[in-house]
Design a protein around this motif. Sequence first.
Motif, PDB file in Angstrom:
ATOM      1  N   VAL A 187     -10.418 -17.120  80.717  1.00  0.00           N
ATOM      2  CA  VAL A 187     -10.425 -18.312  79.755  1.00  0.00           C
ATOM      3  C   VAL A 187      -9.142 -18.941  79.333  1.00  0.00           C
ATOM      4  O   VAL A 187      -9.176 -20.134  78.794  1.00  0.00           O
ATOM      5  CB  VAL A 187     -11.324 -17.897  78.310  1.00  0.00           C
ATOM      6  N   ASP A 207     -14.215 -18.632  71.057  1.00  0.00           N
ATOM      7  CA  ASP A 207     -14.862 -20.104  71.453  1.00  0.00           C
ATOM      8  C   ASP A 207     -14.426 -20.603  72.606  1.00  0.00           C
ATOM      9  O   ASP A 207     -14.491 -21.819  72.780  1.00  0.00           O
ATOM     10  CB  ASP A 207     -14.649 -20.794  70.200  1.00  0.00           C
ATOM     11  N   GLY A 208     -14.325 -19.651  73.603  1.00  0.00           N
ATOM     12  CA  GLY A 208     -13.981 -20.202  74.914  1.00  0.00           C
ATOM     13  C   GLY A 208     -14.985 -20.786  75.574  1.00  0.00           C
ATOM     14  O   GLY A 208     -16.408 -20.491  75.386  1.00  0.00           O
ATOM     15  N   LEU A 209     -14.742 -21.836  76.525  1.00  0.00           N
ATOM     16  CA  LEU A 209     -15.801 -22.396  77.119  1.00  0.00           C
ATOM     17  C   LEU A 209     -16.221 -21.620  78.498  1.00  0.00           C
ATOM     18  O   LEU A 209     -15.624 -21.683  79.520  1.00  0.00           O
ATOM     19  CB  LEU A 209     -15.123 -23.823  77.709  1.00  0.00           C
ATOM     20  N   PRO A 234     -12.793 -26.878  80.794  1.00  0.00           N
ATOM     21  CA  PRO A 234     -12.318 -26.379  79.389  1.00  0.00           C
ATOM     22  C   PRO A 234     -11.303 -27.337  78.945  1.00  0.00           C
ATOM     23  O   PRO A 234     -10.706 -27.974  79.668  1.00  0.00           O
ATOM     24  CB  PRO A 234     -11.964 -24.954  79.392  1.00  0.00           C
ATOM     25  N   SER A 235     -11.454 -27.754  77.468  1.00  0.00           N
ATOM     26  CA  SER A 235     -10.257 -28.538  76.958  1.00  0.00           C
ATOM     27  C   SER A 235      -9.213 -27.889  76.817  1.00  0.00           C
ATOM     28  O   SER A 235      -8.839 -26.426  76.981  1.00  0.00           O
ATOM     29  CB  SER A 235     -10.699 -28.779  75.488  1.00  0.00           C
ATOM     30  N   GLN A 237      -6.954 -27.767  74.382  1.00  0.00           N
ATOM     31  CA  GLN A 237      -6.831 -26.939  73.035  1.00  0.00           C
ATOM     32  C   GLN A 237      -7.387 -25.618  73.249  1.00  0.00           C
ATOM     33  O   GLN A 237      -6.800 -24.526  73.183  1.00  0.00           O
ATOM     34  CB  GLN A 237      -7.319 -27.638  71.960  1.00  0.00           C
ATOM     35  N   GLN A 238      -8.487 -25.680  73.921  1.00  0.00           N
ATOM     36  CA  GLN A 238      -9.312 -24.116  74.250  1.00  0.00           C
ATOM     37  C   GLN A 238      -8.605 -23.280  74.934  1.00  0.00           C
ATOM     38  O   GLN A 238      -8.492 -21.888  74.750  1.00  0.00           O
ATOM     39  CB  GLN A 238     -10.651 -24.404  74.968  1.00  0.00           C
ATOM     40  N   ARG A 242      -4.859 -20.310  73.277  1.00  0.00           N
ATOM     41  CA  ARG A 242      -5.532 -19.202  73.227  1.00  0.00           C
ATOM     42  C   ARG A 242      -4.105 -18.130  73.227  1.00  0.00           C
ATOM     43  O   ARG A 242      -3.014 -18.439  73.928  1.00  0.00           O
ATOM     44  CB  ARG A 242      -6.099 -18.658  74.493  1.00  0.00           C
TER      45      ARG A 242
END
Length: 265
Positions: A187, A207-209, A234-235, A237-238, A242
Motif C-alpha cells: 500500500v 485507510d489504504g486503497l 491510490p491517491s 496522500q494515501q 504512510r
Amino acid sequence: VVSSEASRPWQAVLMEWHVRPRRDLRVHRRALVRSSLHLTPSQGIADDLCRSGVDPHRIVLLPNACGLSRDAARRRVTSASDRQRPVLAMGLHRRSGIDLALSAWRKDATLPDLIVAGRDQGSVRFAAWSRAIEDDPRLAGRVHLLGPCWGRRREELLERVGLWLTLYPEDDVTRRSLCPLQVVDAVGSGLPVVATDLPSTRFAVGDGLVTFVAPDDVDSLVEGIHRSLAGPRPSEQQVVGRPRWEDRAHRLVELVGERLEGKLP
C-alpha cells in the motif's frame, strides 16, 4: 536494549514480538518478565501478550512501516494505468498463497502475466513450482518465478508491474496475529493492491486503497484482480503519507525517551 549513557546500566529493555508468545519456551518466559516495553505491530499478538500476564501498560502497538521510496511511490501514483502490465506477487511462497495464485491463473486466461518474487523460496518447493508451471500450458510463459528481489532491484521491478498481490490463508494465526509486512509495503508502493480480507490485514492497511478478496477463494481472487486493474490508483496522500521505516525509528526513540523519563507506566 537501551541505555542513556554507555557507562550506565541498562535502563529499558524492549522486546518486539512478531510471533505469538509461548510460555512453554524458556526464552519467551524470560522476555515476558524482563522486558520494560513489549512492542508488536499486531493487535492479535498484543492480546496474546495480555493473556500471557503482561501488564497492558507495558504493551505498545507500533504498526509496521513501508520500506519503499516515497519519491518512487509518488511517481507510480501519477503514472498512466496499464491493465496489461504484469501482476506482482511477493510472499506467496509462504503457506498456500502461491498455489491459490496458480489456480487463479489456470482458471482465467485473460489475467496478465504473474511475476512471483520472494526471499524464502526453498529449492525443493521452487523446483516443484517451476515444474508445475512448465508442464501446464495454461501457465507456461505467463507465470515467472524470480526468487529474491530486494533493494534497488525491487524498486525497478515495481516500475514494470501494474498491481501488487498479497495473499494469506484464513487460519488462527493469520486472522489476528499476523504481521503482514508485504501488505504494508504494497500500500506504500503507489500500485493498486489486492489482499486477503482478514482482520490482521485490515488492521495493517488502515485507510489504504486495497481490493480485498475472500481467503482461499479462487473465484473471489480472479474477480478482485480484474476489479483492481480496472479501478483507480491510490491517491498520492494515501501512499506518500504512510509511515516509512525512518518514521517508525523516530517513534521508537520517542517511546524509549518517554519510558526513561517516567511518562509511561
